[in-house]
Design an enzyme around this catalytic site. Structure first.
Site, short mmCIF file in Angstrom:
data_model
loop_
_atom_site.label_atom_id
_atom_site.label_comp_id
_atom_site.label_asym_id
_atom_site.label_seq_id
_atom_site.Cartn_x
_atom_site.Cartn_y
_atom_site.Cartn_z
N ASP A 13 84.43 57.41 64.70
CA ASP A 13 84.44 55.93 64.67
C ASP A 13 83.53 55.32 65.72
O ASP A 13 83.78 54.23 66.22
CB ASP A 13 85.87 55.37 64.88
CG ASP A 13 86.86 55.95 63.89
OD1 ASP A 13 86.48 56.04 62.71
OD2 ASP A 13 87.98 56.30 64.30
N HIS A 41 83.03 55.15 57.32
CA HIS A 41 81.84 54.64 57.99
C HIS A 41 81.67 53.21 57.52
O HIS A 41 81.55 52.97 56.32
CB HIS A 41 80.60 55.44 57.58
CG HIS A 41 80.59 56.84 58.09
ND1 HIS A 41 79.59 57.73 57.82
CD2 HIS A 41 81.47 57.51 58.86
CE1 HIS A 41 79.84 58.88 58.41
NE2 HIS A 41 80.99 58.77 59.04
N LYS A 332 78.77 49.00 70.34
CA LYS A 332 79.87 48.08 70.64
C LYS A 332 79.91 47.60 72.09
O LYS A 332 80.97 47.31 72.63
CB LYS A 332 81.22 48.71 70.23
CG LYS A 332 81.25 49.04 68.72
CD LYS A 332 82.61 49.37 68.19
CE LYS A 332 83.33 48.18 67.62
NZ LYS A 332 84.44 48.52 66.73
P1 GDP Z 1 81.70 55.67 62.05
O1 GDP Z 1 82.77 56.37 61.33
O2 GDP Z 1 81.20 56.42 63.23
O3 GDP Z 1 80.59 55.22 61.16
O4 GDP Z 1 82.34 54.34 62.66
P2 GDP Z 1 83.31 53.28 61.96
O5 GDP Z 1 82.58 52.60 60.89
O6 GDP Z 1 84.62 53.87 61.67
O7 GDP Z 1 83.59 52.30 63.19
C1 GDP Z 1 82.64 51.53 63.76
C2 GDP Z 1 83.03 50.05 63.59
O8 GDP Z 1 82.38 49.28 64.54
C3 GDP Z 1 82.62 49.47 62.26
O9 GDP Z 1 83.56 48.51 61.87
C4 GDP Z 1 81.28 48.80 62.55
O10 GDP Z 1 80.98 47.71 61.69
C5 GDP Z 1 81.51 48.33 63.94
N1 GDP Z 1 80.35 48.32 64.80
C6 GDP Z 1 79.35 49.25 64.87
N2 GDP Z 1 78.51 48.94 65.88
C7 GDP Z 1 78.99 47.81 66.45
C8 GDP Z 1 78.58 47.02 67.57
O11 GDP Z 1 77.63 47.31 68.27
N3 GDP Z 1 79.36 45.94 67.89
C9 GDP Z 1 80.46 45.60 67.17
N4 GDP Z 1 81.17 44.53 67.55
N5 GDP Z 1 80.89 46.33 66.11
C10 GDP Z 1 80.16 47.41 65.77
#
Ligand code: GDP
Length: 428
Positions: A13, A41, A332
């Protein structure tokens, strides 16, 4: 441009999907090489918001060919649902832009049942499975008790093979768990309703990848979850049942000779962890609730609140090492803008000794976090596009992490949208 693997450095995540979506513009092919539909994702772009589970994140970009390699847990039912969901949002999924390895093993209906039954049996000792059947699937794969996607092209052979597997699996279902056995009619229905509908996507993806590579096409390998969930290198037994490592990408993709030039490790600016298992820098109470809310930390697949904590340098350094990451995307960072002081776990204390090494999994139960605090920046950074425009306190935070993990942070993500990114090459 070279081949690249995008991998998680921590518990998953971290925002891999978001980075694959952004970078896929420079690639021709995106390959998922391990894992199943048990995690999500999230991708937000001009076509909308997508919660992808098994489909490679390149599926939402026109012109990219997506591959599900032999290393994935291919669940036809979930895959068809997911294809339905993205199609509704205007993404076209055809055998031209999605190819399934004929050597990918199929997740069978009883795998989900067994996952649920075993978690019930374990009661308060449960692993925190997402109950998507992943652990029973991989166990059976290694026992050679699954069906390969390519077998769908041989209906008579498939019918007999499924019947043999069913007779074997019914022994476990009925005698170990006292559960309902499967019948041939159940399996016929499953084949008609789900499995046969993915047949057109199945091909020899190894040959495809080799030829594409020869033709100079650029390949991106996309992992699920992160280093600490790797079957061999993670926090055993609270890992997933496959290898989340970049080193596994060539094997799980169908192209064992593939050369990976860049390993982009994704690290979140703080820590999160879904499910059970040791989590040394975990926050509790109001502090945790505030971070969870600010970061919207609820599982993409399950909606479960994620456990949250301070950036864990010890675990992150270990993750970078085992992935052999060559560069890092820190995601994030914007979420931390509300904090006055930002906690960072710089060391662990194990048996009264301060250490910066990630210990053997059992010792994690006894590890205590050593926390240092950094000044917050207390302003909205989500619109920042250039490194020099970040507040000094934010830059200091990023530079501290970079120094500690000894790997260049080349991307800083400040929002979930495709262009909320600071590209930082050569430290600028
Ligand atoms: P993954 O499984 O590694 O692809 O990650 P996830 O999708 O489960 O979790 C990442 C979450 O953080 C998602 O809801 C993205 O839209 C969100 N996200 C990713 N990068 C950023 C960021 O830089 N800032 C914010 N606020 N949200 C982000």
């Amino acid at each position: 441009m070279s081949n690249c693997a995008v991998v998680g450095i921590n518990w998953g995540d971290e925002g891999k999907g978001r980075m694959v979506d952004l970078l896929s513009q420079e690639y021709d092919i995106v390959v998922r090489f391990q894992g199943g539909g048990n995690a999500g994702h999230t991708v937000i772009n001009d076509k909308g918001k997508f919660a992808l589970h098994l489909l490679p994140s390149g599926i939402v970009r026109d012109g990219v060919v997506n591959i599900l390699g032999n290393g994935v847990a291919l669940d036809p039912e979930n895959l068809l649902n997911e294809i339905g969901q993205v199609t509704e949002k205007g993404v076209s999924v055809t055998p031209e832009n999605l190819k399934i390895s004929d050597r990918a093993s199929l997740l069978l209906p009883w795998h989900r049942d067994l996952d649920e039954l075993e978690e019930q049996r374990l009661a308060d000792k449960k692993f925190g499975s997402t109950k998507q059947g992943i652990a029973p699937f991989y166990s059976d794969k290694y026992q050679k008790k699954t069906i390969l996607a390519g077998e769908l092209l041989y209906p008579e052979h498939l019918k007999q093979h499924l019947k043999d597997l069913m007779e074997w699996k019914n022994l476990t279902l009925t005698k170990v768990y006292n559960a309902k056995p499967y019948t041939e009619a159940d399996l016929d229905k499953w084949v008609d309703t789900y499995a046969n509908k993915i047949k057109d996507f199945v091909c020899d993806t190894g040959v495809y990848l080799k030829e594409a590579n020869k033709a100079g096409k650029k390949i991106m390998f996309e992992a699920q979850l992160g280093s600490l969930r790797d079957l061999d290198y993670g926090i055993h037994p609270y890992t997933t049942s496959s290898n989340t490592m970049a080193a596994y990408a060539p094997i799980g993709s169908g192209y064992p000779g593939a050369k990976i030039d860049t390993v982009l490790g994704i690290v979140k600016a703080y820590s999160t962890c879904v499910g059970e298992g040791p989590f040394v820098s975990e926050m509790f109470g109001e502090e945790a609730e505030a971070l969870r809310k600010e970061g919207d930390e609820y599982g993409a697949k399950t909606g479960r609140p994620r456990r949250v904590g301070a950036m864990d340098i010890v675990a992150t350094r270990y993750g970078v090492e085992v992935q052999a990451a060559t560069e890092i995307a820190l995601t994030k960072l914007d979420v931390l803008s509300y904090m006055d002081k930002i906690p960072v776990c710089t060391h662990y204390e194990v048996d009264g000794q301060k250490t910066d090494r990630f210990p053997f999994p059992v010792a994690l139960d006894y590890a205590k976090p050593v926390i240092e605090y950094f000044d917050g920046w207390k302003c909205d950074i989500s619109g920042v596009k250039k490194w020099e425009d970040l507040p000094e306190a934010a830059r200091n935070y990023v530079l501290f992490i970079e120094k500690q993990i000894d790997c260049p942070i080349t991307y800083v993500s400040v929002g979930p949208e495709r262009d909320s990114i600071i590209v930082r090459k050569d430290g600028k």
